[in-house]
Design a protein around this motif. Structure first.
Motif, short mmCIF file in Angstrom:
data_model
loop_
_atom_site.label_atom_id
_atom_site.label_comp_id
_atom_site.label_asym_id
_atom_site.label_seq_id
_atom_site.Cartn_x
_atom_site.Cartn_y
_atom_site.Cartn_z
N PRO A 31 2.07 -8.82 1.07
CA PRO A 31 3.44 -8.55 0.62
C PRO A 31 3.73 -8.93 -0.82
O PRO A 31 4.44 -8.21 -1.52
CB PRO A 31 4.29 -9.35 1.60
N LEU A 32 3.18 -10.05 -1.30
CA LEU A 32 3.44 -10.45 -2.68
C LEU A 32 2.77 -9.49 -3.65
O LEU A 32 3.37 -9.08 -4.66
CB LEU A 32 2.96 -11.88 -2.92
N ALA A 135 9.26 -0.57 0.21
CA ALA A 135 7.83 -0.45 -0.06
C ALA A 135 7.08 -1.71 0.35
O ALA A 135 5.99 -1.64 0.94
CB ALA A 135 7.60 -0.16 -1.54
N VAL A 136 7.65 -2.88 0.06
CA VAL A 136 7.01 -4.13 0.45
C VAL A 136 6.84 -4.19 1.96
O VAL A 136 5.78 -4.55 2.48
CB VAL A 136 7.81 -5.35 -0.06
N LEU A 137 7.88 -3.80 2.68
CA LEU A 137 7.82 -3.87 4.15
C LEU A 137 6.88 -2.83 4.73
O LEU A 137 6.12 -3.10 5.66
CB LEU A 137 9.22 -3.70 4.73
N SER A 138 6.93 -1.62 4.20
CA SER A 138 6.16 -0.51 4.79
C SER A 138 4.71 -0.47 4.30
O SER A 138 3.79 -0.32 5.11
CB SER A 138 6.84 0.82 4.47
N PHE A 139 4.49 -0.57 2.99
CA PHE A 139 3.17 -0.33 2.43
C PHE A 139 2.26 -1.53 2.50
O PHE A 139 1.03 -1.38 2.47
CB PHE A 139 3.28 0.11 0.96
N SER A 140 2.81 -2.73 2.54
CA SER A 140 1.98 -3.94 2.56
C SER A 140 1.32 -4.10 3.92
O SER A 140 1.58 -3.34 4.87
CB SER A 140 2.81 -5.17 2.24
N MET A 142 2.12 -6.00 6.07
CA MET A 142 3.13 -6.20 7.12
C MET A 142 3.26 -4.97 7.99
O MET A 142 3.58 -5.06 9.18
CB MET A 142 4.49 -6.53 6.50
N ARG A 143 3.08 -3.77 7.36
CA ARG A 143 3.23 -2.49 8.08
C ARG A 143 4.54 -2.45 8.86
O ARG A 143 4.60 -2.13 10.05
CB ARG A 143 2.05 -2.24 9.02
N GLY A 144 5.63 -2.75 8.14
CA GLY A 144 6.94 -2.79 8.78
C GLY A 144 7.60 -1.43 8.87
O GLY A 144 7.18 -0.45 8.23
N ARG A 145 8.67 -1.38 9.65
CA ARG A 145 9.41 -0.12 9.84
C ARG A 145 10.53 -0.06 8.80
O ARG A 145 11.62 -0.58 8.99
CB ARG A 145 10.01 -0.05 11.25
N ALA A 146 10.24 0.58 7.67
CA ALA A 146 11.21 0.73 6.60
C ALA A 146 10.90 2.01 5.86
O ALA A 146 9.72 2.38 5.71
CB ALA A 146 11.17 -0.47 5.65
N GLU A 188 5.32 6.25 12.17
CA GLU A 188 6.09 7.50 12.06
C GLU A 188 7.00 7.49 10.83
O GLU A 188 7.16 8.50 10.15
CB GLU A 188 6.92 7.73 13.32
N VAL A 189 7.61 6.33 10.55
CA VAL A 189 8.49 6.23 9.38
C VAL A 189 7.67 6.35 8.10
O VAL A 189 8.09 7.03 7.15
CB VAL A 189 9.29 4.92 9.42
N TYR A 190 6.51 5.73 8.07
CA TYR A 190 5.61 5.87 6.92
C TYR A 190 5.21 7.33 6.73
O TYR A 190 5.25 7.87 5.62
CB TYR A 190 4.38 5.00 7.12
N ASP A 191 4.82 7.98 7.83
CA ASP A 191 4.44 9.39 7.76
C ASP A 191 5.59 10.23 7.19
O ASP A 191 5.38 11.15 6.38
CB ASP A 191 4.08 9.93 9.15
N HIS A 192 6.81 9.93 7.63
CA HIS A 192 7.97 10.69 7.19
C HIS A 192 8.13 10.60 5.67
O HIS A 192 8.31 11.63 4.99
CB HIS A 192 9.23 10.16 7.88
#
Length: 243
Positions: A31-32, A135-140, A142-146, A188-192
């Protein structure tokens, strides 16, 4: 198809078929690292921001050293970016603020927070807006839903009539994310994000979009107007230019 959310999901379905969802994540930064990378990427081509990020990693042993270095040295390292003279002090301000709040350059606490709380926490840092936080939540790792929204993604959504023509990129994050099915996970959110961004890069160009080969033409009000009236482009809103 008059409902904007239904149009957005139909666009997602068609573009996923075209680009082959699920899509692989394009990198695996912690994330950092992702925070720094995202701050460098603003209005900068991916290859140039990646080079600036590599320069920082090669020149400085850690982010603490970047934080405390003479600003001119950081500016020199990130010269491949647009506006390095502004991004260098802004990056150091963000790193200093993070240190003050956490006692160290560490974002591990975000993993225990839900996506909305983590996004709000990140946006409370100076220089961090909706796109960088998402981007930090989704791309890092963490693979978060954002849902990040870049200029290509934003332009496609405007032309599809999913968001108003004058809605800025920042507010569009929450509006479009609210249209996505609640049962969608992070992938799915990343794909979108990825398929709308790629469509903007490859077909729905800033100038002279290739409507004739667009798989969304029949559900796109802008594309239909262009087909009916060749002078539509002169009356289109000024969409943000891509980096």
């Amino acid at each position: 198809m008059t409902d904007p959310a239904a149009r957005l999901l139909e666009a997602h379905r068609r573009l996923c078929a075209e680009f082959g969802c699920p899509l692989s994540y394009f990198h695996a930064l912690d994330p950092l690292d992702e925070l720094v990378s995202s701050l460098l990427s603003h209005r900068t081509r991916n290859a140039d921001s990646a080079r600036a990020f590599r320069n920082l990693r090669e020149r400085f042993p850690d982010w603490e050293t970047v934080r405390d270095a003479p600003v001119a040295e950081v500016e020199e390292a990130i010269a491949p970016c647009t506006w390095p003279e502004a991004k260098a002090p802004a990056l150091q301000r963000t790193l200093r603020a993070l240190t003050e709040r956490r006692g160290a350059l560490d974002l591990s606490h975000l993993a225990a927070m839900d996506a909305d709380a983590a996004r709000d926490w990140l946006q409370s840092l100076p220089g961090v807006g909706p796109k960088t936080a998402a981007a930090v939540l989704s791309f890092s790792t963490m693979r978060g839903r954002a849902l990040p929204v870049d200029s290509h993604h934003h332009r496609v959504a405007q032309r599809l009539g999913v968001i108003p023509p004058r809605m800025a990129v920042g507010p569009s994050h929450r509006v479009m994310e609210a249209m996505l099915p609640a049962e969608w996970g992070a992938q799915e959110v990343y794909d979108h994000h990825q398929v709308l961004m790629r469509h903007g890069q490859k077909t729905c160009h800033f100038r002279a979009p290739a409507c004739g080969r667009c798989v969304l033409l029949d559900i796109c009000p802008t594309g239909q107007a262009r087909r009916a009236d060749p002078f539509t482009e002169a009356r289109e809103p000024d969409y943000p230019a891509p980096p």
